[in-house]
Scaffold this motif. Structure first.
Motif, PDB file in Angstrom:
ATOM      1  N   ALA A  86     -13.020 -50.816 -57.624  1.00  0.00           N
ATOM      2  CA  ALA A  86     -13.031 -50.575 -56.178  1.00  0.00           C
ATOM      3  C   ALA A  86     -13.452 -49.150 -55.858  1.00  0.00           C
ATOM      4  O   ALA A  86     -13.413 -48.250 -56.710  1.00  0.00           O
ATOM      5  N   ASP A  87     -13.854 -48.947 -54.622  1.00  0.00           N
ATOM      6  CA  ASP A  87     -14.125 -47.594 -54.132  1.00  0.00           C
ATOM      7  C   ASP A  87     -12.828 -46.907 -53.714  1.00  0.00           C
ATOM      8  O   ASP A  87     -12.670 -45.698 -53.881  1.00  0.00           O
ATOM      9  N   VAL A  88     -11.902 -47.697 -53.155  1.00  0.00           N
ATOM     10  CA  VAL A  88     -10.632 -47.160 -52.668  1.00  0.00           C
ATOM     11  C   VAL A  88      -9.508 -48.112 -53.077  1.00  0.00           C
ATOM     12  O   VAL A  88      -9.665 -49.329 -52.999  1.00  0.00           O
ATOM     13  N   PHE A  89      -8.384 -47.541 -53.497  1.00  0.00           N
ATOM     14  CA  PHE A  89      -7.185 -48.321 -53.805  1.00  0.00           C
ATOM     15  C   PHE A  89      -6.054 -47.782 -52.941  1.00  0.00           C
ATOM     16  O   PHE A  89      -5.746 -46.593 -52.968  1.00  0.00           O
ATOM     17  N   VAL A  90      -5.441 -48.668 -52.150  1.00  0.00           N
ATOM     18  CA  VAL A  90      -4.387 -48.273 -51.212  1.00  0.00           C
ATOM     19  C   VAL A  90      -3.071 -48.933 -51.606  1.00  0.00           C
ATOM     20  O   VAL A  90      -2.995 -50.160 -51.754  1.00  0.00           O
ATOM     21  N   TYR A  91      -2.030 -48.111 -51.763  1.00  0.00           N
ATOM     22  CA  TYR A  91      -0.681 -48.635 -51.991  1.00  0.00           C
ATOM     23  C   TYR A  91       0.304 -47.811 -51.176  1.00  0.00           C
ATOM     24  O   TYR A  91      -0.054 -46.759 -50.619  1.00  0.00           O
ATOM     25  N   SER A  92       1.542 -48.291 -51.080  1.00  0.00           N
ATOM     26  CA  SER A  92       2.512 -47.604 -50.233  1.00  0.00           C
ATOM     27  C   SER A  92       3.167 -46.444 -50.954  1.00  0.00           C
ATOM     28  O   SER A  92       3.093 -45.298 -50.517  1.00  0.00           O
ATOM     29  N   SER A  93       3.831 -46.729 -52.091  1.00  0.00           N
ATOM     30  CA  SER A  93       4.514 -45.667 -52.832  1.00  0.00           C
ATOM     31  C   SER A  93       4.869 -46.167 -54.228  1.00  0.00           C
ATOM     32  O   SER A  93       4.990 -47.377 -54.444  1.00  0.00           O
ATOM     33  N   PRO A  94       5.082 -45.261 -55.181  1.00  0.00           N
ATOM     34  CA  PRO A  94       5.520 -45.685 -56.513  1.00  0.00           C
ATOM     35  C   PRO A  94       6.893 -46.342 -56.487  1.00  0.00           C
ATOM     36  O   PRO A  94       7.250 -47.087 -57.402  1.00  0.00           O
ATOM     37  N   GLU A  95       7.664 -46.059 -55.437  1.00  0.00           N
ATOM     38  CA  GLU A  95       8.993 -46.664 -55.324  1.00  0.00           C
ATOM     39  C   GLU A  95       8.913 -48.102 -54.834  1.00  0.00           C
ATOM     40  O   GLU A  95       9.813 -48.899 -55.116  1.00  0.00           O
ATOM     41  N   MET A  96       7.861 -48.447 -54.102  1.00  0.00           N
ATOM     42  CA  MET A  96       7.683 -49.827 -53.652  1.00  0.00           C
ATOM     43  C   MET A  96       6.935 -50.627 -54.702  1.00  0.00           C
ATOM     44  O   MET A  96       7.426 -51.636 -55.200  1.00  0.00           O
ATOM     45  N   GLU A  97       5.729 -50.178 -55.030  1.00  0.00           N
ATOM     46  CA  GLU A  97       4.928 -50.833 -56.066  1.00  0.00           C
ATOM     47  C   GLU A  97       5.191 -50.088 -57.374  1.00  0.00           C
ATOM     48  O   GLU A  97       4.451 -49.185 -57.773  1.00  0.00           O
ATOM     49  N   THR A  98       6.287 -50.458 -58.043  1.00  0.00           N
ATOM     50  CA  THR A  98       6.771 -49.695 -59.195  1.00  0.00           C
ATOM     51  C   THR A  98       5.814 -49.717 -60.381  1.00  0.00           C
ATOM     52  O   THR A  98       5.927 -48.898 -61.290  1.00  0.00           O
ATOM     53  N   TRP A  99       4.855 -50.617 -60.372  1.00  0.00           N
ATOM     54  CA  TRP A  99       3.908 -50.777 -61.475  1.00  0.00           C
ATOM     55  C   TRP A  99       2.660 -49.913 -61.321  1.00  0.00           C
ATOM     56  O   TRP A  99       1.865 -49.787 -62.253  1.00  0.00           O
TER      57      TRP A  99
END
Length: 316
Positions: A86-99
């Motif tokens: 991808a050109d951009v990867f968006v996630y919320s936080s390491p605490e939400m998406e722990t992986w």
């Protein structure tokens, strides 16, 4: 066990990416769209916020399928490859998406603009004692902090701004478009914020009981008190002592309803409601919005307004 899974994921990805390099290259070349920014998001709020900012200028996809518990998601080698391409990867936080931290260590790609949408937000510490107790038996599915920041419209605005900046970094030619569309959506979020503020001004009862402790940021923003039966994870199972304590709390505060999350079984809420002689009602965490809900026109804004109407049953 978690370390073994992650090691296996790393090996699988390495084999898939490098062991079959020619096949992967052919697939990528055949499907590439040079005119459209490729953006991979993790779960529904990140997906919708990104779509609102990007509009038609980007191809936005969602990694975690609708209806899947974000807390327990385990990405496949194919998922990792999708992020790396991808050109951009968006996630919320390491605490939400722990992986995510492990995935970013795997891809090691400077070509992917990584957006941690909650990076500038100070997360609430986990103060639910029953969640701490549960953590000993559910490694990887509990949280030291509350990750549900998107349920606060003001923090949602900050996430939108972080996404805007990431898209501009990856695609500066469309800076004006991303800036304008982010401003438009944030204006709608501001209206939502005002609606919540006005609805609860002067309320005498500001307490509500919920099965899943997902609404702490929303409660803090509007001077409410969330009393959760379980913890931050939908997998949390409260013990009998906690259930008894909740029943007493409901009776002492004369509460008319107990809330449950749309994505989890309502069995615990129904048990508490039956014991206390009250009703159940639904609050939507918006972690996952089903295909049926989306087909019916559900969006972040419509679901938050549905939450507002549901909370009025208790906050009065």
């Amino acid at each position: 066990m978690k370390k073994i899974l992650r090691t296996g994921l790393t090996v699988a990805f390495a084999l898939g990416l490098f062991g079959c390099g020619n096949a992967g290259q052919d697939t990528s070349d055949g499907n590439a769209d040079t005119d459209s920014l490729s953006v991979v998001t993790t779960f529904y709020p990140m997906y919708e916020f990104t779509q609102q900012v990007a509009g038609e200028a980007a191809d936005v996809s969602m990694l975690i399928p609708s209806g899947t518990d974000s807390h327990g998601f385990e990405p496949s080698a194919k998922d990792v490859a999708q992020i790396s391409e991808a050109d951009v990867f968006v996630y919320s936080s390491p605490e939400m998406e722990t992986w995510v931290t492990d995935i970013l260590n795997v891809i090691e790609s400077e070509d992917v603009v990584v957006v941690e949408a909650s990076e500038a937000i100070e997360l609430l510490e986990n103060e639910t004692e029953h969640d701490h107790e549960h953590a000993h038996g559910e490694e990887g599915h509990t949280h030291a902090v509350d990750p549900h920041v998107w349920l606060d419209p003001i923090y949602a605005q900050q996430q939108v701004e972080a996404i805007r900046d990431g898209l501009i970094e990856a695609d500066p030619d469309n800076q004006t478009l991303y800036t304008e569309q982010a401003a438009h959506f944030n204006s709608e979020l501001d209206t939502l914020h005002q609606d919540f503020t006005q609805a609860f001004e002067g309320a005498e009862n500001r307490v509500f009981v919920t099965q899943h402790a997902a609404f702490g940021y929303l409660a803090n923003r509007y001077g409410l008190i969330q009393e959760p039966i379980g913890g931050y994870s939908t997998e949390t199972e409260p013990d009998p002592a906690r259930l008894a304590g909740i029943s007493s709390f409901i009776q002492e505060n004369n509460l008319p309803v107990v809330y449950y999350n749309q994505s989890e079984s309502s069995a615990i809420a129904e048990t508490v409601a039956e014991e206390t002689g009250i009703e159940t009602a639904q609050l939507h965490s918006i972690e996952g919005v089903s295909d049926v809900e989306q087909a019916d026109g559900a969006t972040y804004l419509t679901l938050m307004r549905r939450n507002l109407e549901a909370l009025k049953l208790s906050i009065r």
